[in-house]
Design a protein around this motif. Sequence first.
Motif, PDB file in Angstrom:
ATOM      1  N   GLU A  95       0.806  -1.222   0.000  1.00 31.42           N
ATOM      2  CA  GLU A  95       0.000   0.000   0.000  1.00 31.42           C
ATOM      3  C   GLU A  95       0.836   1.268   0.000  1.00 31.42           C
ATOM      4  OE1 GLU A  95      -4.008  -1.577   2.250  1.00 31.42           O
ATOM      5  OE2 GLU A  95      -2.276  -1.018   3.425  1.00 31.42           O
ATOM      6  N   ARG A  96       2.136   1.108   0.242  1.00 31.87           N
ATOM      7  CA  ARG A  96       2.949   2.307   0.307  1.00 31.87           C
ATOM      8  C   ARG A  96       3.822   2.501  -0.938  1.00 31.87           C
ATOM      9  NH1 ARG A  96       6.713   3.713   5.371  1.00 31.87           N
ATOM     10  NH2 ARG A  96       4.757   3.463   6.527  1.00 31.87           N
ATOM     11  N   CYS A  97       4.147   1.424  -1.570  1.00 29.90           N
ATOM     12  CA  CYS A  97       5.061   1.490  -2.714  1.00 29.90           C
ATOM     13  C   CYS A  97       4.496   2.422  -3.786  1.00 29.90           C
ATOM     14  CB  CYS A  97       5.244   0.089  -3.292  1.00 29.90           C
ATOM     15  SG  CYS A  97       6.115   0.065  -4.851  1.00 29.90           S
ATOM     16  N   ILE A  98       5.365   3.312  -4.276  1.00 33.44           N
ATOM     17  CA  ILE A  98       4.905   4.232  -5.315  1.00 33.44           C
ATOM     18  C   ILE A  98       5.290   3.739  -6.714  1.00 33.44           C
ATOM     19  CG2 ILE A  98       4.925   6.264  -3.816  1.00 33.44           C
ATOM     20  CD1 ILE A  98       7.601   7.043  -5.213  1.00 33.44           C
ATOM     21  N   LEU A 157       0.442  -3.869   4.791  1.00 33.54           N
ATOM     22  CA  LEU A 157      -0.013  -4.956   3.928  1.00 33.54           C
ATOM     23  C   LEU A 157       1.192  -5.573   3.221  1.00 33.54           C
ATOM     24  CD1 LEU A 157      -2.501  -6.440   2.748  1.00 33.54           C
ATOM     25  CD2 LEU A 157      -2.367  -4.844   0.831  1.00 33.54           C
ATOM     26  N   VAL A 158       1.571  -6.781   3.628  1.00 35.43           N
ATOM     27  CA  VAL A 158       2.757  -7.403   3.038  1.00 35.43           C
ATOM     28  C   VAL A 158       2.422  -8.613   2.181  1.00 35.43           C
ATOM     29  CG1 VAL A 158       4.476  -6.559   4.659  1.00 35.43           C
ATOM     30  CG2 VAL A 158       3.095  -8.543   5.262  1.00 35.43           C
ATOM     31  N   TYR A 159       1.183  -9.033   2.228  1.00 37.28           N
ATOM     32  CA  TYR A 159       0.764 -10.080   1.290  1.00 37.28           C
ATOM     33  C   TYR A 159      -0.682  -9.857   0.898  1.00 37.28           C
ATOM     34  CZ  TYR A 159      -0.901 -14.218  -0.906  1.00 37.28           C
ATOM     35  OH  TYR A 159      -1.490 -15.039  -1.825  1.00 37.28           O
ATOM     36  N   THR A 160      -0.945  -9.934  -0.373  1.00 41.30           N
ATOM     37  CA  THR A 160      -2.328  -9.940  -0.845  1.00 41.30           C
ATOM     38  C   THR A 160      -2.360 -10.711  -2.156  1.00 41.30           C
ATOM     39  OG1 THR A 160      -4.156  -8.643  -1.666  1.00 41.30           O
ATOM     40  CG2 THR A 160      -1.980  -7.666  -1.915  1.00 41.30           C
ATOM     41  N   ASN A 161      -3.400 -11.481  -2.347  1.00 46.72           N
ATOM     42  CA  ASN A 161      -3.476 -12.209  -3.614  1.00 46.72           C
ATOM     43  C   ASN A 161      -4.071 -11.341  -4.716  1.00 46.72           C
ATOM     44  OD1 ASN A 161      -6.047 -12.224  -2.615  1.00 46.72           O
ATOM     45  ND2 ASN A 161      -6.532 -14.291  -3.311  1.00 46.72           N
ATOM     46  N   LYS A 162      -4.707 -10.230  -4.301  1.00 50.34           N
ATOM     47  CA  LYS A 162      -5.225  -9.288  -5.310  1.00 50.34           C
ATOM     48  C   LYS A 162      -4.138  -8.252  -5.544  1.00 50.34           C
ATOM     49  CE  LYS A 162      -8.608  -9.041  -2.346  1.00 50.34           C
ATOM     50  NZ  LYS A 162      -8.384 -10.322  -1.686  1.00 50.34           N
ATOM     51  N   ARG A 163      -3.244  -8.584  -6.429  1.00 53.70           N
ATOM     52  CA  ARG A 163      -2.039  -7.788  -6.578  1.00 53.70           C
ATOM     53  C   ARG A 163      -2.324  -6.435  -7.198  1.00 53.70           C
ATOM     54  NH1 ARG A 163       0.170 -11.689  -5.025  1.00 53.70           N
ATOM     55  NH2 ARG A 163       2.313 -12.034  -5.430  1.00 53.70           N
ATOM     56  N   PRO A 164      -1.955  -5.348  -6.498  1.00 54.29           N
ATOM     57  CA  PRO A 164      -2.178  -4.041  -7.110  1.00 54.29           C
ATOM     58  C   PRO A 164      -1.213  -3.817  -8.264  1.00 54.29           C
ATOM     59  CG  PRO A 164      -1.276  -3.828  -4.878  1.00 54.29           C
ATOM     60  CD  PRO A 164      -1.329  -5.278  -5.183  1.00 54.29           C
ATOM     61  N   ARG A 165      -1.684  -3.169  -9.287  1.00 50.41           N
ATOM     62  CA  ARG A 165      -0.840  -2.850 -10.423  1.00 50.41           C
ATOM     63  C   ARG A 165       0.105  -1.701 -10.037  1.00 50.41           C
ATOM     64  NH1 ARG A 165      -2.984   1.273 -14.410  1.00 50.41           N
ATOM     65  NH2 ARG A 165      -4.589  -0.130 -15.170  1.00 50.41           N
ATOM     66  N   GLY A 166       1.260  -1.679 -10.676  1.00 47.88           N
ATOM     67  CA  GLY A 166       2.160  -0.549 -10.501  1.00 47.88           C
ATOM     68  C   GLY A 166       3.017  -0.577  -9.254  1.00 47.88           C
TER      69      GLY A 166
ATOM     70  N   ASP C  99       7.013   7.734 -15.092  1.00 50.51           N
ATOM     71  CA  ASP C  99       7.803   6.560 -14.748  1.00 50.51           C
ATOM     72  C   ASP C  99       7.334   5.920 -13.437  1.00 50.51           C
ATOM     73  OD1 ASP C  99      10.224   5.063 -15.675  1.00 50.51           O
ATOM     74  OD2 ASP C  99      10.764   5.413 -13.579  1.00 50.51           O
ATOM     75  N   ILE C 100       6.492   6.591 -12.737  1.00 49.92           N
ATOM     76  CA  ILE C 100       6.049   6.114 -11.431  1.00 49.92           C
ATOM     77  C   ILE C 100       4.863   5.173 -11.623  1.00 49.92           C
ATOM     78  CG2 ILE C 100       5.026   6.867  -9.240  1.00 49.92           C
ATOM     79  CD1 ILE C 100       7.822   7.754  -9.408  1.00 49.92           C
ATOM     80  N   GLY C 101       4.943   4.041 -10.987  1.00 48.73           N
ATOM     81  CA  GLY C 101       3.858   3.072 -11.125  1.00 48.73           C
ATOM     82  C   GLY C 101       2.583   3.535 -10.458  1.00 48.73           C
ATOM     83  N   ARG C 102       2.732   4.212  -9.346  1.00 48.07           N
ATOM     84  CA  ARG C 102       1.550   4.664  -8.620  1.00 48.07           C
ATOM     85  C   ARG C 102       1.628   6.163  -8.371  1.00 48.07           C
ATOM     86  NH1 ARG C 102      -1.960   0.481  -6.966  1.00 48.07           N
ATOM     87  NH2 ARG C 102      -3.171   2.273  -6.287  1.00 48.07           N
ATOM     88  N   PRO C 103       1.426   6.968  -9.421  1.00 51.39           N
ATOM     89  CA  PRO C 103       1.499   8.422  -9.217  1.00 51.39           C
ATOM     90  C   PRO C 103       0.483   8.899  -8.179  1.00 51.39           C
ATOM     91  CG  PRO C 103       0.737   7.876 -11.440  1.00 51.39           C
ATOM     92  CD  PRO C 103       1.136   6.609 -10.800  1.00 51.39           C
ATOM     93  N   ASP C 104      -0.579   8.123  -7.999  1.00 51.12           N
ATOM     94  CA  ASP C 104      -1.582   8.517  -7.022  1.00 51.12           C
ATOM     95  C   ASP C 104      -1.033   8.492  -5.599  1.00 51.12           C
ATOM     96  OD1 ASP C 104      -1.389   5.712  -7.582  1.00 51.12           O
ATOM     97  OD2 ASP C 104      -3.091   5.387  -6.251  1.00 51.12           O
ATOM     98  N   ARG C 105       0.124   7.841  -5.429  1.00 48.25           N
ATOM     99  CA  ARG C 105       0.659   7.724  -4.070  1.00 48.25           C
ATOM    100  C   ARG C 105       1.841   8.653  -3.834  1.00 48.25           C
ATOM    101  NH1 ARG C 105       0.970   1.198  -3.337  1.00 48.25           N
ATOM    102  NH2 ARG C 105      -1.275   0.796  -3.338  1.00 48.25           N
TER     103      ARG C 105
END
Lengths: 249, 899, 420
Positions: A95-98, A157-166, C99-105
């Motif tokens: 949830e934090r990864c950009i 959140l370190v595991y989820t099977n509904k993988r967020p894109r990006g 280039d950012i995968g999640r610009p919303d974040r």
Amino acid sequence: MVRYGMVIDLNRCIGCRSCAVVCKMVNAQPPGTWWQRVETVGSEEHMVPVGEYPNLSEVFLPVPCMHCENAPCVKVCPVGATWTREDGLVLVDFERCIGCRYCITACPYGVRQFNWQDPDENVRQGFERAGFDSNWYADGEYRYGYPVDHRTEDGRLVYTNKRPRGVVEKCTFCVQFVDQGISPACVRGCPGNARIFGDLDDPDSEISKVLKDRSAFRLLEDLGTEPKVFYIPPARKEGKGGVRYGEKI
Amino acid sequence: MNVTRRDFVKMCAVGAVSAGISSRYFQIASSQTSGAETSEIKFVRSTCSPNCTGACAYNAMVYKGRITALIQASDYPESEYSPRGCLKGQSMMNLIYGPDRLKKPLIRTGERGEGKFRAVSWDEALDYVADKLTEIMKKYGPESIALSIQVPGTGYVHKGAAIRLASMFGWSVLHGYTMNGDLPAFWSQTFGVQTEELESLEWTNSKYIAVFGSNLLVTRLPDAKFLSIARERGAKVIMVDMNFTPTAAKADEWIQINLSTDAAFALGIVNVIISEKLYDENFVKTYTDLPLLVRLDNNKKLRAQEVKALKDEAEKMKKEIPEYRDLFVVYDVSRGFSIVNPETLERDFEPALEGEFEVELVDGKRVKVKPVFQLIKELVTTEYTPERVAEIITPPGRDKAEYARMVVRIAREMATTKPLHIVYGASNYQWFHGDLKGRALSLIIALTGNLGKPGAGISTYAGQFKIRWPLGMWWLFKGRKPNWVTYLLWMNEEYRNSEEFKKYNRETPYPKNGVKAFVFGWNNPFDQHNMANKLKEMAKSGELELILAIDFQSTTSTQWADVVLPGVAWYEKYELTATILHPYVQLQQPAIEPLFECMPEIWIFKELAKRLVERWDDQELKAQIEEFYPDPSLFRKEENARANGAWNLKLAREIANEASLKATELMLGKHDLTKGITLERLLKEGAVRLNLPAPNKRQILFWEQIHEKKPFPPPSFPAPLPKTARFVKSGRIEFYKDEDVFIDFGETLPVHKDPFVDTEWKRNPESRNKYRYAFITRNALYRVHSTHSNNITMLELQDFRPRIWMSPETAREKGIKQGDLVEAYNDRGRVRGYAVLDSGIHPSVIIFEQGWWSRYLRGDSYNTLTYPWVKAIHLAYFVPGIWEPTTVWNECACDVRKL
Amino acid sequence: MGRKYDIAMVIFGLLGLLGIAAFIYQLQKGLIVTNMRNPFSWGLYISMWAFYVGTAAGGLVVSSAINIFGVKQLKPIAPVASLSAFIFAISAMLMALPDIGRPDRLLNLFQYPNPSSLILWDFVVLSVYAILSAVYTYVQLQPRIAERGISIPLIGTVMKKEVTAAQLEELRRVSERRAKLLAPVALPFAILIHTVTAWVLATQFSRPWWYGGLLAPTFIAAALTAGPAVVILASLAIYGFKEDLKPTYRLLAKVSAFSAAVLLFMYYNDFLVRQWWGNGREYDALMLVLKDNLHIHAIEVSFLLAGIIVLAKKYDTFSGLVTGSLLLNIGILAHRYILFPPAYNLIPFRVPVVMAGESFEWEYPIALGEVRGTLLDPQPIFVSYWNYVPSAVEVAITVGFFGLITFAFLALMKALPVRE
Ligand SMILES: Nc1nc2c(c(=O)[nH]1)N[C@H]1C(S)=C(S)[C@@H](COP(=O)(O)OP(=O)(O)OC[C@H]3O[C@@H](n4cnc5c(=O)[nH]c(N)nc54)[C@H](O)[C@@H]3O)O[C@H]1N2
Ligand SMILES: Nc1nc2c(c(=O)[nH]1)N[C@H]1C(S)=C(S)[C@@H](COP(=O)(O)OP(=O)(O)OC[C@H]3O[C@@H](n4cnc5c(=O)[nH]c(N)nc54)[C@H](O)[C@@H]3O)O[C@H]1N2
Ligand code: SF4
Ligand code: SF4
Ligand code: SF4
Ligand code: SF4
Ligand code: SF4
Ligand SMILES: [Mo]
């Protein structure tokens, strides 16, 4: 303090890739994404030998995330989405990864994987390439993988099977199992009995004992990443004429 | 808490119990996964059981009625066996839920093979099939229906139900063992059994393991670790193979030899063992036919009744021994010619192993006789000296003198390092003269006395086809028996009509009107058994009037079927498994409801039986049909529900599940081997070891023969002993075979014969120059034969590409580069794949990994290249799946070119 | 200027729209529409980001040079220079966006900053730099704004004040004083944005093409090449090729050409060091430049050399200045692009394999993150070499963003009273 680590005995490893597959299935990785790989060192194709007759060899090398002590991926992550937990697990917060992918650049082991698109799209494309008429699971809603989201104590959140894109992902040492006191999937799923998982800081743990008794090495040691995955090198062979006779002949 | 890691893994395998574990290995970091959700995850123990016969225990992780993951159960009583399993078993979800999963019964609408179907109701499909089958039975006789169920050991209940149906009407059954080429014919010729082997845990007791062309790391994947453990414990492992394999990589030594020359190598070893007197004399004299005398005038073994001096005694003894035995003669060093009692291996004579003797026959004729040992000695000292062996086995360009020295060295090592275990690979015996190789290898084992001991013996680990105990109570409907049809005779009409066949065939059955309907489940014959495109031709020409496929997914073969009935996979039913190698009995349990309209096979066969009986004029069967289910009340329950409109699929499944458990109970506990093994125990304990005779119930070859001196052979189920004991009439391990056909073909003793000479080159002399390569179809890491061909995860690991392996030398000659699209072909057919240059491949070998569906082969079938050769020696007797013509996939010449 | 300006605005505006459309498309589909994959995770966007960081530098270096070192020749174009600095600093950050995968974040950067990440610091210095150059521009233009105002299309002129000549003079003095004060603050940031950007890459031990102390100086040299060259082009566009600006152009041309020469020197110095040992990862990285990417290397070097020559010789002609500056900028662009293939295609995880007395480094393949090919022409999942070529979408976004930037730049130039 616990500090989890893993030992992979390359004598025992039969290169079967079960660890890679069980990891993929249990951790819900879509087609194209592999948290763990097993390759034949030096060879373009798995299970094709390197060398010239008669000195042919095949050494199989499974590579999960090393959960580096001095993890470059942790250092470079601008938002702390990748971090080292107290027990040594290097985790990614979905949830934090950009999605900047700096960590992919930083990780020397090539274990980090990015969700370039919606993982369902990977599945669809995968099925299309596999030549299926219909390009989806027969049971439309079906997805493989541990079905429940997993959060750390502090709610990340370190595991989820509904993988967020990006976002980026990688081997978690199966945090969802370790937190329940269960070994990682690849350890439980290795038919070669080549893997040991446990607490490196506990001198009585099997992993510590094995590391004490046998010489082990780590990958790319000179980079100073200090991996917590150790390998036992393949031993010399008896070779021609070498027979170890028992007491009785 | 003092637990070992294994115990711990075992405990942890079932997630539900883990919460309470506080081990010093794991300090449980508390987590915020909602407890409620995690507790919705259930684990169901079942057994993976495709045709690899690995029978690995799995826990299915079930969430909201779906299998989300499969991880090894790791609950074997002998913890060394845990965790059994492999990448295919772990990704089985891809097949269960994949796009190819069958949903409803299908009836063909297009041309055969076109793959056009309409989905129909179960009633429509079953009635349609019943009508067709009845029509065919009436027109051509019930034996014109051929049924194939493949490896029986992987599913005693449902495969049993198919045989049960076949037995009701007397259909012909195709035995999977010979059909697959997995039957190692030397076993029956030498030991009188179907097969024997060490369980893999026993490998760790060996000190010398010699693997002859068995790619254990791939084809016995869950057992391969015992090879490592054996080495850790000081064993030496050698791998004899013309190609380098992962198994060769793990071995201490890899010995590359020429194509199918293992018999020459083995006989060279025998030469050294005999000339250096490294053999176990007592063993040879006690357990083998090596001391028995052979008449030099007619090449037959000397019978006691023929000897003037022994005739009376012989006639007396003859009355006491079973009719399938014969009385043979040794030359006792103190008593002269003596009769050997074939009913015991207790030795009361001291035979001469060497020499030539003259004996007076009943008719006064004096003939020269020699002990078998003497004949073998003569054979190997003339034909198989290390130097001559080196001539045969040394690959091109290698040093023959070095090979000759190697033969001597290996012989000494093998003879002096005990226990010795030889593994003889299926691919290695899937050659025309595979039986000769097996006989030669057995000779090493017998000479060195490596039988009946932990870690000793010779094993063949093909698909493990043997059934473990008699199953007639369930498999045969009220004692009725099916007929048999031999696959190769079906495929090879030319041979069926040949003089050779007429001359040597004595009892091999063939339906008088031929095969008119083909019913199959658990196999994919249109990829796997379509030799030289025969099946497709028979389908196209209409010679086959009905093709019925039962599978849980749509395969190449279901595409060719007229009717496809959707069965279930091993997480959707109750089933009993007990495959060889793996010494346990296990239960498969349903983790989920069958998907869509798929139905447990027991139900399908019951429904077919019911409908056929209605249409078939047999009052007895009509009266008994309720007994198709082991408990007739279950049958009635379903019929009643039908009658009063309460029937639905769910109910039918529940009843079928109950019937499956009843059938399981019916099969358990009746035989010594399964005494005490109950359904309850299987449900509770998972895997329960069979009551095998050796200490610790270990699976060790011929324990009773060696230790209790019981004559050979031990029984091979389900054949009655008289049927198989006649293969070894002396009650001993036989190396000299004197049936006419062996004499005619010069194979009384194990000898080496070159590949292709009696097959390809005989049939088409031109092929010798035209097709200079052997087309070897080995087994793949990523498939169990064709199962998992469409597993997307397995496909990824192969880059979605079928490959063709060859030596760099071949590639250079043919102008082929790594990754090129190439074609292996001969006059019969072709297959295309991407070239892999592998310096471990013998320069006259082209390798293709069998099992690719033709969808991935641009519509071709790799079995179009292969040919249904029949070896006349396999017609000497007929016992289905034990002694009958067996398929030899590798006896196939080809060429390769770049596309 | 009028008509040409309008045409230019339309073209750049359209390009900008194209870029935005492409960006929206990418947002919908994910980064899969780029040709980046797991083994090659940064591509054209990040090259452009590095490029724009470079061009941004020039501006402030120029304007602060006036105020710190008193390089009077540069004074006339100072506002253009600092404005370009602002624009390009913004552009650099903007270029990172796709280039950012999640610009919303993106807000996570503020919420959970990780001080050991140099990307974060780069973001900080770039932001400060952008603000500083905006302020700096304003400070410089303050008197003129008061005098002439800012003309915004459709709205008209704003911020114009009625000032007397004396007031104006006073404003000018204040402006000058403030600029002098700002300059020493801004200059380090101008240097910092390159160094920190370089450090983002140079700290990566596992990427020998970048790793080491030399990357930052070459980044500065590249910035001092591209920056002034861009300022030359901008000034020519705004002020034209005026006689009184010739010394200014001459100086800028010299700085740019000299920096390019220094860059080449440092670059080949590095080449030599890598080449001399003839082995190892550093050498292999170089070989990736000289073999697989020779065409790009040829572009960077030939354009830089040509640029140096043209600027050194023809700095007194309009066409010379334009050609030279363009050549240098293209050279630097190629120089930025070539940062990536030799970095990613040298898989860091290499295992030495010894056979038959020979040894080679075997690269452990990486899963792509995608299934490619067709049933009859399937492509591998695991690769140890990824032949990265920007996809159409990447090119569209890059070109589009360039259009957008230029559009904004031109608009600002028109709106602001940059001319004397
Ligand atoms: N993963 C996996 N495991 C399986 C199966 C599967 O499909 N997939 N199938 C199962 C079944 S049913 C079977 S029958 C077995 C088969 O198991 P194996 O007997 O191991 O069969 P292959 O893999 O075909 O061949 C093994 C080796 O035999 C060598 N070989 C061929 N001919 C000769 C010869 O003349 N001399 C010598 N010395 N070597 C030779 C080949 O080079 C090859 O390396 O595997 C079982 N296990
Ligand atoms: N050229 C060449 N050909 C060969 C070989 C070779 O080496 N070379 N090897 C031969 C050998 S050794 C063998 S053993 C054979 C194997 O050949 P087959 O016996 O045909 O084996 P599979 O291809 O695995 O086919 C099994 C089928 O059964 C289905 N199935 C599995 N479980 C169930 C179930 O529970 N219910 C139902 N209804 N269906 C099920 C699967 O979906 C699959 O389609 O191939 C032989 N063919
Ligand atoms: S599962 Fe075990 S034996 Fe198989 S490749 Fe992985 S580590 Fe090696
Ligand atoms: S292996 Fe890579 S991803 Fe894993 S901790 Fe180390 S640097 Fe990070
Ligand atoms: S991609 Fe995600 S985890 Fe990796 S560095 Fe960027 S924010 Fe951190
Ligand atoms: S520890 Fe878990 S996540 Fe990591 S490689 Fe093994 S199975 Fe995959
Ligand atoms: S496919 Fe065979 S070896 Fe693999 S898990 Fe299933 S039974 Fe075991
Ligand atoms: Mo088989």
